[in-house]
Motif scaffolding. Structure first.
Motif, PDB file in Angstrom:
ATOM      1  N   MET A 166      42.475  38.505  45.246  1.00  0.00           N
ATOM      2  CA  MET A 166      41.421  39.156  43.989  1.00  0.00           C
ATOM      3  C   MET A 166      41.425  38.017  43.642  1.00  0.00           C
ATOM      4  O   MET A 166      39.939  37.487  42.510  1.00  0.00           O
ATOM      5  CB  MET A 166      42.324  40.410  43.437  1.00  0.00           C
ATOM      6  N   GLY A 167      42.374  36.874  43.334  1.00  0.00           N
ATOM      7  CA  GLY A 167      42.626  35.764  42.650  1.00  0.00           C
ATOM      8  C   GLY A 167      41.611  34.969  42.980  1.00  0.00           C
ATOM      9  O   GLY A 167      40.790  34.289  41.747  1.00  0.00           O
ATOM     10  N   ALA A 168      41.836  34.901  44.152  1.00  0.00           N
ATOM     11  CA  ALA A 168      40.658  33.557  44.816  1.00  0.00           C
ATOM     12  C   ALA A 168      39.317  33.873  44.545  1.00  0.00           C
ATOM     13  O   ALA A 168      38.163  33.352  44.443  1.00  0.00           O
ATOM     14  CB  ALA A 168      40.951  33.821  46.371  1.00  0.00           C
ATOM     15  N   GLN A 169      39.037  35.303  44.434  1.00  0.00           N
ATOM     16  CA  GLN A 169      37.440  35.723  44.264  1.00  0.00           C
ATOM     17  C   GLN A 169      37.450  35.769  42.895  1.00  0.00           C
ATOM     18  O   GLN A 169      36.041  34.933  42.476  1.00  0.00           O
ATOM     19  CB  GLN A 169      37.565  37.304  44.614  1.00  0.00           C
ATOM     20  N   GLN A 170      38.225  36.056  41.760  1.00  0.00           N
ATOM     21  CA  GLN A 170      37.805  36.266  41.126  1.00  0.00           C
ATOM     22  C   GLN A 170      37.925  34.530  39.798  1.00  0.00           C
ATOM     23  O   GLN A 170      36.796  33.773  39.738  1.00  0.00           O
ATOM     24  CB  GLN A 170      38.851  36.618  39.632  1.00  0.00           C
ATOM     25  N   ARG A 171      38.412  33.092  40.910  1.00  0.00           N
ATOM     26  CA  ARG A 171      38.103  31.678  41.107  1.00  0.00           C
ATOM     27  C   ARG A 171      36.764  31.963  40.917  1.00  0.00           C
ATOM     28  O   ARG A 171      36.237  30.693  40.008  1.00  0.00           O
ATOM     29  CB  ARG A 171      39.514  31.584  40.769  1.00  0.00           C
ATOM     30  N   GLY A 172      36.718  32.227  42.250  1.00  0.00           N
ATOM     31  CA  GLY A 172      35.132  31.981  42.391  1.00  0.00           C
ATOM     32  C   GLY A 172      34.177  32.029  41.950  1.00  0.00           C
ATOM     33  O   GLY A 172      33.133  31.670  41.306  1.00  0.00           O
ATOM     34  N   ASP A 173      34.011  33.679  41.224  1.00  0.00           N
ATOM     35  CA  ASP A 173      32.702  33.832  40.367  1.00  0.00           C
ATOM     36  C   ASP A 173      32.856  33.424  38.700  1.00  0.00           C
ATOM     37  O   ASP A 173      31.848  33.293  38.843  1.00  0.00           O
ATOM     38  CB  ASP A 173      33.649  34.923  39.525  1.00  0.00           C
ATOM     39  N   ILE A 174      34.505  32.659  38.886  1.00  0.00           N
ATOM     40  CA  ILE A 174      34.315  32.107  37.225  1.00  0.00           C
ATOM     41  C   ILE A 174      33.730  30.455  37.288  1.00  0.00           C
ATOM     42  O   ILE A 174      33.246  29.855  36.743  1.00  0.00           O
ATOM     43  CB  ILE A 174      35.828  32.096  36.408  1.00  0.00           C
ATOM     44  N   LYS A 175      34.089  29.884  39.026  1.00  0.00           N
ATOM     45  CA  LYS A 175      33.256  28.413  38.998  1.00  0.00           C
ATOM     46  C   LYS A 175      31.801  28.789  39.334  1.00  0.00           C
ATOM     47  O   LYS A 175      30.924  27.617  39.260  1.00  0.00           O
ATOM     48  CB  LYS A 175      33.593  27.783  40.975  1.00  0.00           C
ATOM     49  N   GLY A 176      31.261  30.017  40.074  1.00  0.00           N
ATOM     50  CA  GLY A 176      29.781  30.352  39.891  1.00  0.00           C
ATOM     51  C   GLY A 176      29.041  30.564  38.862  1.00  0.00           C
ATOM     52  O   GLY A 176      27.494  30.512  38.743  1.00  0.00           O
TER      53      GLY A 176
END
Length: 364
Positions: free
Chosen positions: A333-343
């Motif tokens: 979940m943290g990895a997906q959230q960081r990916g969403d923020i970067k995107g």
């Protein structure tokens, strides 16, 4: 390689796994029918909240396991916290518990979980080294436990050749694992994987090949230059294994059964030998409850006590499997959230630029 060949490779393994699972279910059905589920549930109620003590005690073992992995990492990344390493460790152990992967699946999961802060080649190499250290730590513990307990428990003399055979198997497995590590295993694994059509899953072949070669180089370099680190890792794992007899002692006392240190040492060491011999069976099926029932029965305890001890330990292990799966879920979940923020950042900049252009056109 045609798909039929790939499916054929997995078919025998699936059949073996299914066979073991069927045998395990049959064993549990026979045992519960013979002794009655009420007796087993009565033992569980007798343990009560004391089971929480064994769950808490397992925390110390898991911390020692994580330290065993930590000391194998030479250039430890400052950004990688011990809690993150701990979460990756228990997540990999959860995968190992529920799959017949002989720890290979769990090792890969551990390296993947920390790859953002510890490069994948280093992660793979260190978890493999730590796995060998864990096996050697187990052998050290078993050796000490048997030396202490065999002389003080006469019935153990009847198990001499069975113990020798199990111990020889444990040593052979550890020796074979070390031999494989000396033969550049990651490069061989890459060459095997390269036969498949990996382009379809968007994998950079050159990057994987370079990572495999680097991981092999890290392995060889570690055993050549970091023997003190390896010994320290083995000691960490030996300490973790040594907490097992304490758990056996506590469970026997909770069930109002006589218990000595020598008995707890013998039960735990023989149980580990049984588990090592049946390492391909997922979830320690049969070896957990059946092994404890067999060992404690031979020591004069009621068979139901051995089954109950194994069952109580399984409850503890399943709690920690749940913790491990939760750690994996939180990381994802943290990895997906960081990916969403970067995107979202580039998208946000594009939106601002579009608004600025639109305002400029309106002003004109």
């Amino acid at each position: 390689m045609p798909p039929v060949h790939r499916g054929g490779l997995h078919l025998p393994m699936r059949r073996v796994e299914t066979f073991f699972i069927v045998i395990a279910i049959a064993f549990y059905a026979w045992f519960l029918t013979h002794y009655g589920p009420r007796q087993v549930l009565g033992y569980v109620r007798m343990a009560g909240w004391g089971l929480a003590l064994t769950i808490s005690l397992e925390t110390l073992a898991r911390v020692a396991n994580t330290l065993g992995w930590r000391v194998t990492i030479e250039d430890y990344p400052p950004r990688l916290s011990f809690l993150e390493l701990f979460g990756a460790r228990i997540g990999g152990e959860a995968v190992d518990y529920v799959t017949p992967s002989a720890q290979l699946g769990g090792q890969f999961v551990m390296a993947v979980e920390v790859r953002e802060k510890l490069r994948m080649p280093l992660g793979l190499a260190t978890v493999v080294v730590a796995s060998l250290a864990e096996a050697i730590g187990q052998i050290v513990f078993i050796s000490i436990a048997l030396v202490i307990s065999l002389r003080m428990i006469p019935v153990a003399a009847h198990l001499y050749w069975a113990i020798v055979g199990g111990f020889a198997l444990a040593v052979a497995l550890a020796g074979g694992f070390f031999f494989v590590q000396m033969k550049r295993p990651f490069s061989h694994l890459w060459r095997a994987v390269a036969r498949f059509d990996i382009a379809r899953i968007n994998i950079n072949e050159n990057e994987i090949r370079d990572s495999a070669e680097e991981a092999d180089a890290v392995l060889l370099d570690f055993y050549r230059r970091h023997r003190v680190r390896f010994v320290a890792s083995c000691l960490c794992y030996a300490i973790a294994w040594s907490l097992g007899p304490l758990e056996i002692y506590i469970l026997l006392r909770l069930l109002h059964q006589p218990a000595t240190v020598q008995t707890a040492l013998l039960v735990e060491s023989l149980g580990l030998l049984i588990e090592r011999a049946t390492f391909l069976i997922p979830g320690k099926l049969v070896s957990q409850e059946g092994g404890k029932a067999l060992i404690l029965g031979m020591l004069g305890y009621p068979p139901g006590i051995g089954f109950a001890v194994g069952f109580l330990r399984r409850i503890k292990e399943m709690v920690w499997v749940l913790f491990g799966l939760m750690a994996l879920m939180i990381h994802r979940m943290g990895a997906q959230q960081r990916g969403d923020i970067k995107g979202a950042a580039p998208a946000g900049r594009d939106s601002v630029m579009k608004m600025q252009r639109a305002q400029g056109e309106q002003s004109l």
